[in-house]
Write an enzyme that holds these catalytic residues in place. Structure first.
Site, PDB file in Angstrom:
ATOM      1  N   SER A 516      -2.718  -1.559  -4.607  1.00 19.60           N
ATOM      2  CA  SER A 516      -2.363  -2.223  -5.862  1.00 19.60           C
ATOM      3  C   SER A 516      -2.745  -3.708  -5.758  1.00 19.60           C
ATOM      4  CB  SER A 516      -0.881  -2.018  -6.155  1.00 19.60           C
ATOM      5  OG  SER A 516      -0.595  -2.302  -7.499  1.00 19.60           O
ATOM      6  N   HIS A 628      -0.229   6.260  -9.633  1.00 19.11           N
ATOM      7  CA  HIS A 628      -0.216   5.030  -8.834  1.00 19.11           C
ATOM      8  C   HIS A 628       0.690   5.140  -7.613  1.00 19.11           C
ATOM      9  CE1 HIS A 628      -1.349   0.841  -8.484  1.00 19.11           C
ATOM     10  NE2 HIS A 628      -0.088   0.462  -8.390  1.00 19.11           N
TER      11      HIS A 628
END
Length: 659
Positions: A516, A628
């Protein structure tokens, strides 16, 4: 002693959602099931005095939303049928007996007991056009053969882990336990959060987007819903301008977290007290510079809800604060007095009031994966009730992280942790592992992946560069509009500090990895230095311009984090790692989830293709059915594949420094 491995993930268990009733502490125990590729959870209780354990629940393999009714007579929880997409809310007498299905619905959200335990209020989010005449299986089969287009006029039409957001009606239903009667309390065309019930048994607390018609406006507001009149009342007119969320309520006293958005969504909250009778408002924390809640990250815990701000008495309440990688507990009063109750090297993951002086908690440390315990709020003493991993952990060699501070850019003090290899070596490789967020932090918690790398012979360097939580407002806002500058310097200076204190690290074999924001920074690093022998970039960001239009948070993130809009593409490009891909020489593994809508797959693909074009040693691995959160709660088999891919890449690129 055995080494911890990738597959140890299947042996260790996590504890979550403690709930207290009749001197028993109920909790969820979750284990990763390699045969079904699922996370299986069961409900247990333990008597704090006798340590007698008992299992509750249904034949389902997963349970969630565990609560005890206010009169402590009922246990309630939710199970979900993944094939039908339906959730069932169950009640079960604490004295024993079979669970009773209270509600079975698609789109079942949070629920709350009425104070006298005669009813439950629950939230539903259902599609506007639901066919009641067609069998679900037949409908699904037909959709596969004749897929429907997806169309929207919304800005917020995607959500990571969910996908394309369909139009839904959002409602609150009251279900009376004795009669099984249902009553529609509230219905709304926009999403909202059902936050809680007041002690008066009539008022519900709801949190809405501040400007529901304007999707470009950021912020939220808290409203009161009268369950009798069905009317809502906003608190905006009595509060300072800003964004607010519900925290806790007792009698006529309401606690809200809120801020004026001075620094966008990284503005630290204040805690406000509202007297619902007089409508008087008081800021209880205006002199504090702290991050309320838990910002500590790990990859191991499942189903934990975090420690909520909770009333202890009519005048005092418990407040969790993240500071220096620890979850601290404070007692605050309605007069604005603050007393620190707990400041230990631990991560409190979930909690429930056991008594006026004790708290039941699920907690972890850097060497303890998950435990259930009681915290004495007077002395701070922790008494363990149950450790589901005691037998396994006693047989494993675990790296004990060393916390340290060093001087970062501009002389700022930066905190970090170093995990030495579990087996002592005269010379060994190391990994700089960069966290995501960036408004989170590493801390005093258990990290399965980092322990695996340490078991594989690596020293693991975990740093909290500027931009993360737990170090005050100036620290967390310092990288706004300036990604890749001082935060980058903090990381490289951290490597210098660790190497100076650990000369056994082979400076020619230091890797860099991150996901991320950590993936962004990994991409940035390899485009600005050849210091690292190999890199692993995961769920990364490479191009802020395309991120703006493809991420589920793109417009807001770019506006508030990078302080730019699409008309500032020159500035966005300068902060994009893709702009420097021609300078990369470091062998780089690119990992990305195919269903990632936070940092979309195209971000990793762009960086991979740019490296391929320049002839850099690179490899792209895509993970199907993965959003994610793959490394934390993704499909178990793919989590193992991911760990294996990282280990193999690192091992195959040692002693190949490009310096």
């Amino acid at each position: 002693m055995k080494k911890i491995t990738n597959e140890t993930l299947f042996e260790l268990k996590t504890i979550a959602q403690p709930a207290v009733g009749q001197n028993q502490v109920f909790y969820l125990e979750t284990v990763v099931n390699p045969e079904t590729n699922t996370y299986d959870s069961a409900i247990f209780s333990i008597d704090a005095k006798t340590n007698e354990r008992r299992e509750w629940g249904t034949e389902a393999t997963t349970h969630n939303s565990l609560k005890v009714s206010p009169d402590e007579q009922w246990l309630s929880f939710v199970t979900t049928d993944p094939k039908k997409g339906e959730s069932t809310l169950w009640t079960m007498a604490v004295s024993g007996g079979k669970p009773q299905a209270l509600v079975t619905e698609k789109g079942l959200g949070d629920y709350f007991w009425k104070q006298d335990a005669t009813a439950i209020y629950y939230q539903l989010a259902q599609e506007e056009t639901v066919s009641e005449n067609q069998d679900d299986k037949e409908k699904m089969d037909k959709q596969k053969e004749f897929p429907q287009v997806k169309a929207t006029t919304k800005v917020n039409y995607l959500a990571d882990g969910v996908g394309f957001l369909k139009e839904k009606k959002h409602s609150i239903i009251k279900k009376t336990i004795a009669t099984q009667e249902t009553e529609l309390i509230f219905e709304h065309k926009y999403p909202f959060v059902f936050s809680g019930l007041a002690d008066d048994q009539e008022t519900l607390f709801l949190t809405f987007d501040k400007e529901e018609e304007d999707e470009w406006d950021y912020g939220s507001k808290v409203c009161l819903l009268n369950s009798q009149t069905k009317k809502t009342e906003s608190l905006e007119n009595i509060l300072p301008e800003g964004t607010y969320t519900f925290a806790a309520a007792r009698n006529d006293q309401l606690l809200l977290l809120g801020n004026d958005l001075s620094y966008g969504f990284v503005t630290l909250d204040d805690l406000f007290l509202i007297d619902l009778k007089t409508k008087a408002v008081k800021n209880l924390s205006k002199e504090l510079d702290v991050a309320f809640g838990n910002a500590i990250i790990s990859d191991f815990q499942q189903k934990n809800r975090g420690v909520a701000i909770t009333w202890l008495t009519d005048d005092t309440f418990l407040v969790p604060v993240t500071e220096h990688g620890k979850l601290q507990l404070y007692r605050a009063s309605i007069q604005g007095e603050w007393t620190k109750l707990l400041d230990e090297k631990m991560d409190i993951l979930d909690a429930a009031i056991y008594s006026e002086s004790k708290l039941a908690v699920a907690y972890a440390t850097t060497t303890i994966p998950s435990r259930l315990g009681l915290i004495d709020l007077a002395s701070g003493e922790v008494t363990d009730l149950y450790d589901p991993n005691q037998a396994i952990m006693s047989q494993l060699a675990i790296s004990k992280p060393e916390a340290f501070w060093y001087e970062g850019a501009d002389g700022w003090q930066i905190q970090g942790w170093y995990l030495p290899p579990t087996e002592t070596q005269e010379s060994h490789p190391a990994i700089l592992y960069i966290h995501g967020g960036p408004q989170v932090c590493y801390g005093e918690t258990f990290f399965h992946e980092m322990q695996v790398h340490a078991a594989n012979g690596y020293g693991v360097i975990l740093l909290n560069p500027r931009g993360g939580q737990g170090y005050g407002q100036a620290f967390v806002k310092s990288i706004l509009g300036d990604y890749g500058n001082k935060d980058y310097q903090d990381l490289l200076l951290g490597i210098d500090a660790v190497v100076a204190n650990h000369p056994e690290i082979d400076t020619n074999t230091i890797h860099v990895a991150g996901g991320s924001y950590g993936g962004f920074m990994t991409n940035w690093i390899v485009g600005h230095t050849d210091r690292f022998c190999a890199a692993v970039t995961q769920r990364s960001i490479s191009n802020w311009i395309s991120f703006y239009g493809t991420s589920d948070i793109g417009p807001a993130f770019v506006k508030f984090q990078l302080l730019r809009e699409l008309d500032g593409t020159e500035g966005l490009w300068k902060m994009s790692p893709l702009a420097y891909a021609s300078q990369v020489k470091t062998p780089t593994l690119v990992l990305h989830g195919e269903n990632d809508l936070r940092c979309p797959q195209e971000q990793g693909q762009q960086f991979y293709m740019a490296l391929q074009r320049k002839g850099v040693d690179t490899k792209l691995i895509l993970f199907p059915q993965s959003s994610h959160g793959l490394s934390r709660n993704g499909l178990p088999n793919l989590r193992i594949e991911r760990l294996q891919a990282i280990s193999e890449w690192l091992a195959s690129h040692e002693n190949k420094s490009v310096n």
